[in-house]
Design a protein around this motif. Structure first.
Motif, PDB file in Angstrom:
ATOM      1  N   PHE A   1      44.570  40.354  23.503  1.00  0.00           N
ATOM      2  CA  PHE A   1      43.644  40.423  24.625  1.00  0.00           C
ATOM      3  C   PHE A   1      42.375  41.175  24.247  1.00  0.00           C
ATOM      4  O   PHE A   1      42.443  42.209  23.587  1.00  0.00           O
ATOM      5  CB  PHE A   1      44.290  41.139  25.824  1.00  0.00           C
ATOM      6  CG  PHE A   1      45.520  40.471  26.339  1.00  0.00           C
ATOM      7  CD1 PHE A   1      45.445  39.367  27.167  1.00  0.00           C
ATOM      8  CD2 PHE A   1      46.769  40.960  26.004  1.00  0.00           C
ATOM      9  CE1 PHE A   1      46.585  38.752  27.638  1.00  0.00           C
ATOM     10  CE2 PHE A   1      47.926  40.361  26.483  1.00  0.00           C
ATOM     11  CZ  PHE A   1      47.833  39.248  27.303  1.00  0.00           C
ATOM     12  N   GLU A   2      41.252  40.662  24.697  1.00  0.00           N
ATOM     13  CA  GLU A   2      39.974  41.357  24.556  1.00  0.00           C
ATOM     14  C   GLU A   2      39.854  42.367  25.694  1.00  0.00           C
ATOM     15  O   GLU A   2      40.316  42.116  26.810  1.00  0.00           O
ATOM     16  CB  GLU A   2      38.804  40.369  24.647  1.00  0.00           C
ATOM     17  CG  GLU A   2      38.736  39.372  23.519  1.00  0.00           C
ATOM     18  CD  GLU A   2      38.139  39.960  22.250  1.00  0.00           C
ATOM     19  OE1 GLU A   2      37.459  40.993  22.344  1.00  0.00           O
ATOM     20  OE2 GLU A   2      38.365  39.371  21.182  1.00  0.00           O
ATOM     21  N   GLU A   3      39.233  43.496  25.419  1.00  0.00           N
ATOM     22  CA  GLU A   3      39.035  44.520  26.444  1.00  0.00           C
ATOM     23  C   GLU A   3      38.287  43.956  27.648  1.00  0.00           C
ATOM     24  O   GLU A   3      38.599  44.282  28.799  1.00  0.00           O
ATOM     25  CB  GLU A   3      38.257  45.694  25.850  1.00  0.00           C
ATOM     26  CG  GLU A   3      38.053  46.829  26.821  1.00  0.00           C
ATOM     27  CD  GLU A   3      37.326  48.007  26.199  1.00  0.00           C
ATOM     28  OE1 GLU A   3      36.930  48.901  26.957  1.00  0.00           O
ATOM     29  OE2 GLU A   3      37.152  48.048  24.965  1.00  0.00           O
ATOM     30  N   GLU A   4      37.323  43.079  27.396  1.00  0.00           N
ATOM     31  CA  GLU A   4      36.546  42.482  28.485  1.00  0.00           C
ATOM     32  C   GLU A   4      37.418  41.629  29.404  1.00  0.00           C
ATOM     33  O   GLU A   4      37.202  41.584  30.616  1.00  0.00           O
ATOM     34  CB  GLU A   4      35.383  41.645  27.933  1.00  0.00           C
ATOM     35  CG  GLU A   4      34.296  42.457  27.283  1.00  0.00           C
ATOM     36  CD  GLU A   4      34.590  42.794  25.817  1.00  0.00           C
ATOM     37  OE1 GLU A   4      35.650  42.400  25.291  1.00  0.00           O
ATOM     38  OE2 GLU A   4      33.744  43.486  25.212  1.00  0.00           O
ATOM     39  N   ALA A   5      38.391  40.932  28.826  1.00  0.00           N
ATOM     40  CA  ALA A   5      39.284  40.101  29.637  1.00  0.00           C
ATOM     41  C   ALA A   5      40.145  40.971  30.549  1.00  0.00           C
ATOM     42  O   ALA A   5      40.319  40.664  31.733  1.00  0.00           O
ATOM     43  CB  ALA A   5      40.168  39.230  28.745  1.00  0.00           C
ATOM     44  N   ILE A   6      40.664  42.062  30.015  1.00  0.00           N
ATOM     45  CA  ILE A   6      41.475  42.983  30.811  1.00  0.00           C
ATOM     46  C   ILE A   6      40.625  43.567  31.934  1.00  0.00           C
ATOM     47  O   ILE A   6      41.051  43.624  33.096  1.00  0.00           O
ATOM     48  CB  ILE A   6      42.075  44.099  29.934  1.00  0.00           C
ATOM     49  CG1 ILE A   6      42.993  43.516  28.850  1.00  0.00           C
ATOM     50  CG2 ILE A   6      42.804  45.124  30.790  1.00  0.00           C
ATOM     51  CD1 ILE A   6      44.207  42.777  29.360  1.00  0.00           C
TER      52      ILE A   6
ATOM     53  N   GLN B   1      32.125  34.906  28.925  1.00  0.00           N
ATOM     54  CA  GLN B   1      31.752  33.936  27.900  1.00  0.00           C
ATOM     55  C   GLN B   1      30.458  34.343  27.200  1.00  0.00           C
ATOM     56  O   GLN B   1      30.337  34.241  25.989  1.00  0.00           O
ATOM     57  CB  GLN B   1      31.607  32.541  28.509  1.00  0.00           C
ATOM     58  CG  GLN B   1      32.929  31.914  28.862  1.00  0.00           C
ATOM     59  CD  GLN B   1      32.769  30.604  29.617  1.00  0.00           C
ATOM     60  OE1 GLN B   1      31.771  30.373  30.282  1.00  0.00           O
ATOM     61  NE2 GLN B   1      33.789  29.763  29.524  1.00  0.00           N
ATOM     62  N   ARG B   2      29.483  34.835  27.973  1.00  0.00           N
ATOM     63  CA  ARG B   2      28.234  35.292  27.366  1.00  0.00           C
ATOM     64  C   ARG B   2      28.491  36.477  26.432  1.00  0.00           C
ATOM     65  O   ARG B   2      27.980  36.523  25.314  1.00  0.00           O
ATOM     66  CB  ARG B   2      27.229  35.677  28.456  1.00  0.00           C
ATOM     67  CG  ARG B   2      26.629  34.475  29.180  1.00  0.00           C
ATOM     68  CD  ARG B   2      25.479  34.879  30.094  1.00  0.00           C
ATOM     69  NE  ARG B   2      25.917  35.668  31.233  1.00  0.00           N
ATOM     70  CZ  ARG B   2      26.280  35.166  32.416  1.00  0.00           C
ATOM     71  NH1 ARG B   2      26.254  33.860  32.612  1.00  0.00           N
ATOM     72  NH2 ARG B   2      26.645  35.958  33.396  1.00  0.00           N
ATOM     73  N   THR B   3      29.314  37.420  26.879  1.00  0.00           N
ATOM     74  CA  THR B   3      29.624  38.600  26.067  1.00  0.00           C
ATOM     75  C   THR B   3      30.328  38.201  24.777  1.00  0.00           C
ATOM     76  O   THR B   3      29.974  38.677  23.690  1.00  0.00           O
ATOM     77  CB  THR B   3      30.514  39.579  26.864  1.00  0.00           C
ATOM     78  OG1 THR B   3      29.813  39.974  28.039  1.00  0.00           O
ATOM     79  CG2 THR B   3      30.894  40.795  26.045  1.00  0.00           C
ATOM     80  N   LEU B   4      31.309  37.323  24.874  1.00  0.00           N
ATOM     81  CA  LEU B   4      32.058  36.910  23.685  1.00  0.00           C
ATOM     82  C   LEU B   4      31.196  36.081  22.746  1.00  0.00           C
ATOM     83  O   LEU B   4      31.342  36.173  21.522  1.00  0.00           O
ATOM     84  CB  LEU B   4      33.315  36.134  24.092  1.00  0.00           C
ATOM     85  CG  LEU B   4      34.375  36.963  24.812  1.00  0.00           C
ATOM     86  CD1 LEU B   4      35.536  36.079  25.256  1.00  0.00           C
ATOM     87  CD2 LEU B   4      34.864  38.109  23.954  1.00  0.00           C
ATOM     88  N   THR B   5      30.290  35.279  23.285  1.00  0.00           N
ATOM     89  CA  THR B   5      29.380  34.499  22.442  1.00  0.00           C
ATOM     90  C   THR B   5      28.495  35.425  21.621  1.00  0.00           C
ATOM     91  O   THR B   5      28.322  35.237  20.412  1.00  0.00           O
ATOM     92  CB  THR B   5      28.524  33.554  23.307  1.00  0.00           C
ATOM     93  OG1 THR B   5      29.388  32.648  23.988  1.00  0.00           O
ATOM     94  CG2 THR B   5      27.527  32.777  22.457  1.00  0.00           C
ATOM     95  N   VAL B   6      27.953  36.446  22.257  1.00  0.00           N
ATOM     96  CA  VAL B   6      27.120  37.420  21.537  1.00  0.00           C
ATOM     97  C   VAL B   6      27.945  38.123  20.471  1.00  0.00           C
ATOM     98  O   VAL B   6      27.508  38.267  19.323  1.00  0.00           O
ATOM     99  CB  VAL B   6      26.495  38.436  22.526  1.00  0.00           C
ATOM    100  CG1 VAL B   6      25.870  39.605  21.786  1.00  0.00           C
ATOM    101  CG2 VAL B   6      25.474  37.751  23.414  1.00  0.00           C
ATOM    102  N   ARG B   7      29.136  38.545  20.828  1.00  0.00           N
ATOM    103  CA  ARG B   7      29.999  39.253  19.867  1.00  0.00           C
ATOM    104  C   ARG B   7      30.340  38.360  18.669  1.00  0.00           C
ATOM    105  O   ARG B   7      30.294  38.801  17.522  1.00  0.00           O
ATOM    106  CB  ARG B   7      31.282  39.715  20.545  1.00  0.00           C
ATOM    107  CG  ARG B   7      32.185  40.484  19.586  1.00  0.00           C
ATOM    108  CD  ARG B   7      33.453  40.914  20.199  1.00  0.00           C
ATOM    109  NE  ARG B   7      33.174  41.946  21.172  1.00  0.00           N
ATOM    110  CZ  ARG B   7      34.055  42.370  22.062  1.00  0.00           C
ATOM    111  NH1 ARG B   7      35.257  41.845  22.100  1.00  0.00           N
ATOM    112  NH2 ARG B   7      33.746  43.317  22.911  1.00  0.00           N
TER     113      ARG B   7
END
Length: 122
Positions: free
Chosen positions: A57-62, A103-109
């Motif tokens: 799990f990504e922290e952002e998802a949690i 999705q925007r956050t993960l795309t940048v990452r």
């Protein structure tokens, strides 16, 4: 995927004659499952601790799921007569917005990771 949702009973606050005390829920040291939510009542509200496997799990998802749960509880308090369908529609709107942000956050990452990997290539 094993998931556990645990609601602990209220913590009783002892009376220490003139001292102000508060019971603070202790976060669990580890999780037995892939995702565990520990909820306990504290100070007139709920205290939530999420224990999860960072490989899954990504922290952002949690954080998004916790925000979704908070939104559900808030909606249920504010609209106690609302139907399940009305609550579901409201949560769908919130979930769509959160998903788009995630999705925007993960795309940048992911772009940043690719840039670092490309710089390391000889």
């Amino acid at each position: 995927m094993p998931v556990l949702f645990n609601l602990d009973p209220s913590l009783a606050v002892p009376d220490f004659q003139g001292l102000t005390v508060a019971a603070m829920p202790q976060p669990p040291a580890y999780g037995r499952w892939n995702l565990t939510w520990h909820l306990s009542e504290a100070e007139g509200g709920l205290h939530l601790t999420a224990v999860y496997r960072t490989a899954l799990f990504e922290e952002e998802a949690i954080a998004a799921w916790i925000a979704e749960y908070d939104a559900l509880l808030t909606l249920m308090l504010e609209q106690s007569n609302a139907s399940v369908q009305a609550l579901n529609r409201a949560l769908d709107d919130a979930l769509i917005a959160q998903t788009q942000q995630l999705q925007r956050t993960l795309t940048v990452r992911n772009r940043q990771k690719l840039e670092v990997a490309n710089r390391r290539r000889p």
